[in-house]
Design a protein around this motif. Structure first.
Motif, PDB file in Angstrom:
ATOM      1  N   ALA A  22      -9.494   8.013  -3.232  1.00 13.77           N
ATOM      2  CA  ALA A  22      -9.616   7.163  -4.409  1.00 13.77           C
ATOM      3  C   ALA A  22      -8.595   6.054  -4.241  1.00 13.77           C
ATOM      4  CB  ALA A  22      -9.366   7.953  -5.679  1.00 13.77           C
ATOM      5  N   LEU A  23      -8.826   4.951  -4.942  1.00 17.13           N
ATOM      6  CA  LEU A  23      -7.986   3.780  -4.726  1.00 17.13           C
ATOM      7  C   LEU A  23      -7.818   3.003  -6.022  1.00 17.13           C
ATOM      8  CD1 LEU A  23      -7.985   1.540  -1.744  1.00 17.13           C
ATOM      9  CD2 LEU A  23      -8.538   0.459  -3.896  1.00 17.13           C
ATOM     10  N   ALA A  24      -6.593   2.544  -6.250  1.00 16.74           N
ATOM     11  CA  ALA A  24      -6.299   1.693  -7.402  1.00 16.74           C
ATOM     12  C   ALA A  24      -5.626   0.422  -6.914  1.00 16.74           C
ATOM     13  CB  ALA A  24      -5.405   2.410  -8.393  1.00 16.74           C
ATOM     14  N   VAL A  25      -6.030  -0.698  -7.487  1.00 15.27           N
ATOM     15  CA  VAL A  25      -5.404  -1.988  -7.203  1.00 15.27           C
ATOM     16  C   VAL A  25      -4.767  -2.460  -8.494  1.00 15.27           C
ATOM     17  CG1 VAL A  25      -5.779  -4.375  -6.483  1.00 15.27           C
ATOM     18  CG2 VAL A  25      -7.118  -2.537  -5.421  1.00 15.27           C
ATOM     19  N   ASN A  26      -3.459  -2.652  -8.440  1.00  8.51           N
ATOM     20  CA  ASN A  26      -2.707  -3.073  -9.628  1.00  8.51           C
ATOM     21  C   ASN A  26      -2.972  -2.137 -10.813  1.00  8.51           C
ATOM     22  OD1 ASN A  26      -1.677  -5.272  -8.144  1.00  8.51           O
ATOM     23  ND2 ASN A  26      -3.522  -6.434  -8.600  1.00  8.51           N
ATOM     24  N   GLY A  31      -0.142 -10.271  -3.019  1.00  8.60           N
ATOM     25  CA  GLY A  31       0.719  -9.605  -3.990  1.00  8.60           C
ATOM     26  C   GLY A  31       0.128  -8.361  -4.615  1.00  8.60           C
ATOM     27  N   ASP A  32      -1.121  -8.006  -4.263  1.00  4.09           N
ATOM     28  CA  ASP A  32      -1.725  -6.808  -4.846  1.00  4.09           C
ATOM     29  C   ASP A  32      -0.923  -5.566  -4.469  1.00  4.09           C
ATOM     30  OD1 ASP A  32      -3.789  -8.028  -6.214  1.00  4.09           O
ATOM     31  OD2 ASP A  32      -5.327  -7.558  -4.716  1.00  4.09           O
ATOM     32  N   ASN A  33      -0.883  -4.631  -5.413  1.00  5.66           N
ATOM     33  CA  ASN A  33      -0.248  -3.336  -5.202  1.00  5.66           C
ATOM     34  C   ASN A  33      -1.354  -2.293  -5.180  1.00  5.66           C
ATOM     35  OD1 ASN A  33       1.457  -1.191  -5.009  1.00  5.66           O
ATOM     36  ND2 ASN A  33       2.329  -1.401  -7.056  1.00  5.66           N
ATOM     37  N   ILE A  34      -1.548  -1.653  -4.022  1.00  7.04           N
ATOM     38  CA  ILE A  34      -2.640  -0.716  -3.827  1.00  7.04           C
ATOM     39  C   ILE A  34      -2.081   0.686  -3.680  1.00  7.04           C
ATOM     40  CG2 ILE A  34      -4.542  -0.087  -2.284  1.00  7.04           C
ATOM     41  CD1 ILE A  34      -3.481  -3.469  -1.773  1.00  7.04           C
ATOM     42  N   VAL A  35      -2.724   1.624  -4.362  1.00  2.86           N
ATOM     43  CA  VAL A  35      -2.373   3.024  -4.219  1.00  2.86           C
ATOM     44  C   VAL A  35      -3.618   3.748  -3.714  1.00  2.86           C
ATOM     45  CG1 VAL A  35      -1.613   5.135  -5.391  1.00  2.86           C
ATOM     46  CG2 VAL A  35      -0.686   2.914  -6.068  1.00  2.86           C
ATOM     47  N   VAL A  59       0.862  -1.180   0.000  1.00  2.00           N
ATOM     48  CA  VAL A  59       0.000   0.000   0.000  1.00  2.00           C
ATOM     49  C   VAL A  59       0.898   1.231   0.000  1.00  2.00           C
ATOM     50  CG1 VAL A  59      -1.838   1.247   1.183  1.00  2.00           C
ATOM     51  CG2 VAL A  59      -1.744  -1.256   1.332  1.00  2.00           C
ATOM     52  N   ASN A  60       0.814   2.000  -1.075  1.00  2.00           N
ATOM     53  CA  ASN A  60       1.643   3.213  -1.201  1.00  2.00           C
ATOM     54  C   ASN A  60       3.107   2.918  -0.858  1.00  2.00           C
ATOM     55  OD1 ASN A  60      -0.731   4.467  -1.875  1.00  2.00           O
ATOM     56  ND2 ASN A  60      -0.916   5.633   0.001  1.00  2.00           N
ATOM     57  N   ASP A  61       3.626   1.851  -1.417  1.00  2.00           N
ATOM     58  CA  ASP A  61       5.030   1.431  -1.284  1.00  2.00           C
ATOM     59  C   ASP A  61       5.397   0.839   0.076  1.00  2.00           C
ATOM     60  OD1 ASP A  61       5.669   2.154  -3.942  1.00  2.00           O
ATOM     61  OD2 ASP A  61       6.004   4.235  -3.331  1.00  2.00           O
ATOM     62  N   LEU A 104      -9.340  -2.822   4.602  1.00  2.00           N
ATOM     63  CA  LEU A 104      -7.981  -2.292   4.535  1.00  2.00           C
ATOM     64  C   LEU A 104      -7.956  -0.818   4.929  1.00  2.00           C
ATOM     65  CD1 LEU A 104      -4.955  -2.504   3.695  1.00  2.00           C
ATOM     66  CD2 LEU A 104      -5.710  -1.818   1.410  1.00  2.00           C
ATOM     67  N   LEU A 105      -8.886  -0.036   4.396  1.00  2.00           N
ATOM     68  CA  LEU A 105      -8.915   1.388   4.704  1.00  2.00           C
ATOM     69  C   LEU A 105      -9.206   1.635   6.180  1.00  2.00           C
ATOM     70  CD1 LEU A 105     -10.703   2.773   1.537  1.00  2.00           C
ATOM     71  CD2 LEU A 105      -8.281   2.890   2.113  1.00  2.00           C
ATOM     72  N   ILE A 106     -10.049   0.812   6.779  1.00  3.16           N
ATOM     73  CA  ILE A 106     -10.309   0.928   8.217  1.00  3.16           C
ATOM     74  C   ILE A 106      -9.026   0.629   8.987  1.00  3.16           C
ATOM     75  CG2 ILE A 106     -11.521  -0.110  10.166  1.00  3.16           C
ATOM     76  CD1 ILE A 106     -13.952  -0.397   8.258  1.00  3.16           C
ATOM     77  N   PHE A 107      -8.325  -0.442   8.623  1.00  7.20           N
ATOM     78  CA  PHE A 107      -7.066  -0.791   9.281  1.00  7.20           C
ATOM     79  C   PHE A 107      -6.055   0.350   9.177  1.00  7.20           C
ATOM     80  CE2 PHE A 107      -2.703  -2.284   8.872  1.00  7.20           C
ATOM     81  CZ  PHE A 107      -2.529  -2.922  10.090  1.00  7.20           C
ATOM     82  N   LEU A 108      -5.965   0.965   8.002  1.00  6.99           N
ATOM     83  CA  LEU A 108      -4.997   2.034   7.765  1.00  6.99           C
ATOM     84  C   LEU A 108      -5.458   3.381   8.321  1.00  6.99           C
ATOM     85  CD1 LEU A 108      -4.044   1.210   4.069  1.00  6.99           C
ATOM     86  CD2 LEU A 108      -2.695   0.726   6.124  1.00  6.99           C
ATOM     87  N   GLU A 109      -6.678   3.416   8.853  1.00  8.12           N
ATOM     88  CA  GLU A 109      -7.277   4.651   9.369  1.00  8.12           C
ATOM     89  C   GLU A 109      -7.296   5.739   8.307  1.00  8.12           C
ATOM     90  OE1 GLU A 109      -5.222   5.577  13.027  1.00  8.12           O
ATOM     91  OE2 GLU A 109      -6.086   3.833  14.046  1.00  8.12           O
ATOM     92  N   GLN A 110      -7.629   5.323   7.081  1.00 10.16           N
ATOM     93  CA  GLN A 110      -7.740   6.246   5.953  1.00 10.16           C
ATOM     94  C   GLN A 110      -9.191   6.688   5.823  1.00 10.16           C
ATOM     95  OE1 GLN A 110      -5.690   7.477   3.440  1.00 10.16           O
ATOM     96  NE2 GLN A 110      -3.918   6.718   4.530  1.00 10.16           N
TER      97      GLN A 110
END
Length: 66
Positions: A33-37, A54-58, A5-7, A21-27
Protein backbone atom coordinates in the motif's frame (compact mmCIF):
# COMPACT_ATOMS: atom_id res chain seq x y z
CA UNK A 1 12.90 16.34 -8.53
CA UNK A 2 13.42 15.23 -4.94
CA UNK A 3 11.03 12.87 -3.13
CA UNK A 4 11.19 11.19 0.26
CA UNK A 5 10.33 7.50 0.50
CA UNK A 6 10.05 5.99 3.98
CA UNK A 7 12.34 8.74 5.34
CA UNK A 8 15.00 8.28 2.60
CA UNK A 9 15.52 11.03 0.03
CA UNK A 10 15.82 10.25 -3.68
CA UNK A 11 16.54 12.44 -6.69
CA UNK A 12 14.73 11.65 -9.99
CA UNK A 13 14.14 13.18 -13.37
CA UNK A 14 10.50 14.22 -13.75
CA UNK A 15 7.96 12.88 -14.62
CA UNK A 16 7.82 9.83 -12.37
CA UNK A 17 4.79 7.68 -11.63
CA UNK A 18 4.18 5.72 -8.46
CA UNK A 19 4.47 2.52 -10.53
CA UNK A 20 7.89 3.58 -11.87
CA UNK A 21 9.05 4.47 -8.37
CA UNK A 22 8.14 1.03 -7.04
CA UNK A 23 10.01 -0.63 -9.91
CA UNK A 24 13.08 1.51 -9.15
CA UNK A 25 12.87 0.61 -5.45
CA UNK A 26 12.34 -3.08 -6.31
CA UNK A 27 9.24 -3.07 -4.13
CA UNK A 28 6.68 -5.80 -4.78
CA UNK A 29 3.32 -4.36 -5.73
CA UNK A 30 1.24 -7.24 -4.43
CA UNK A 31 0.58 -6.78 -0.74
CA UNK A 32 1.84 -3.18 -0.83
CA UNK A 33 0.00 0.00 0.00
CA UNK A 34 1.20 3.52 -0.62
CA UNK A 35 0.47 7.02 0.63
CA UNK A 36 1.65 10.28 -0.90
CA UNK A 37 1.62 13.22 1.49
CA UNK A 38 -0.48 11.19 3.94
CA UNK A 39 -3.15 10.34 1.33
CA UNK A 40 -3.58 6.71 0.24
CA UNK A 41 -3.21 6.28 -3.54
CA UNK A 42 -5.40 3.40 -4.80
CA UNK A 43 -3.49 0.70 -6.68
CA UNK A 44 -5.41 1.22 -9.97
CA UNK A 45 -4.05 4.80 -10.07
CA UNK A 46 -0.37 3.89 -9.57
CA UNK A 47 0.51 3.77 -13.27
CA UNK A 48 -0.96 7.26 -13.91
CA UNK A 49 -0.26 9.05 -10.61
CA UNK A 50 2.58 11.52 -11.20
CA UNK A 51 4.77 12.39 -8.26
CA UNK A 52 5.73 16.00 -7.59
CA UNK A 53 8.90 17.59 -6.27
CA UNK A 54 8.91 17.40 -2.47
CA UNK A 55 6.37 14.57 -2.18
CA UNK A 56 6.60 12.42 0.93
CA UNK A 57 5.82 8.79 0.10
CA UNK A 58 5.22 5.98 2.55
CA UNK A 59 5.28 2.42 1.22
CA UNK A 60 4.16 -0.35 3.51
CA UNK A 61 3.47 -4.07 3.27
CA UNK A 62 0.32 -5.77 4.46
CA UNK A 63 1.13 -8.22 7.24
CA UNK A 64 -1.09 -11.16 8.10
CA UNK A 65 -1.41 -12.13 11.69
CA UNK A 66 -3.76 -12.71 14.47
Amino acid sequence: MKVTVNDDEYQFDAPLTVHSLLIFLEQPQSGSALAVNQVIVPRPQWSQYLLQDGDNIVVFQAIAGG
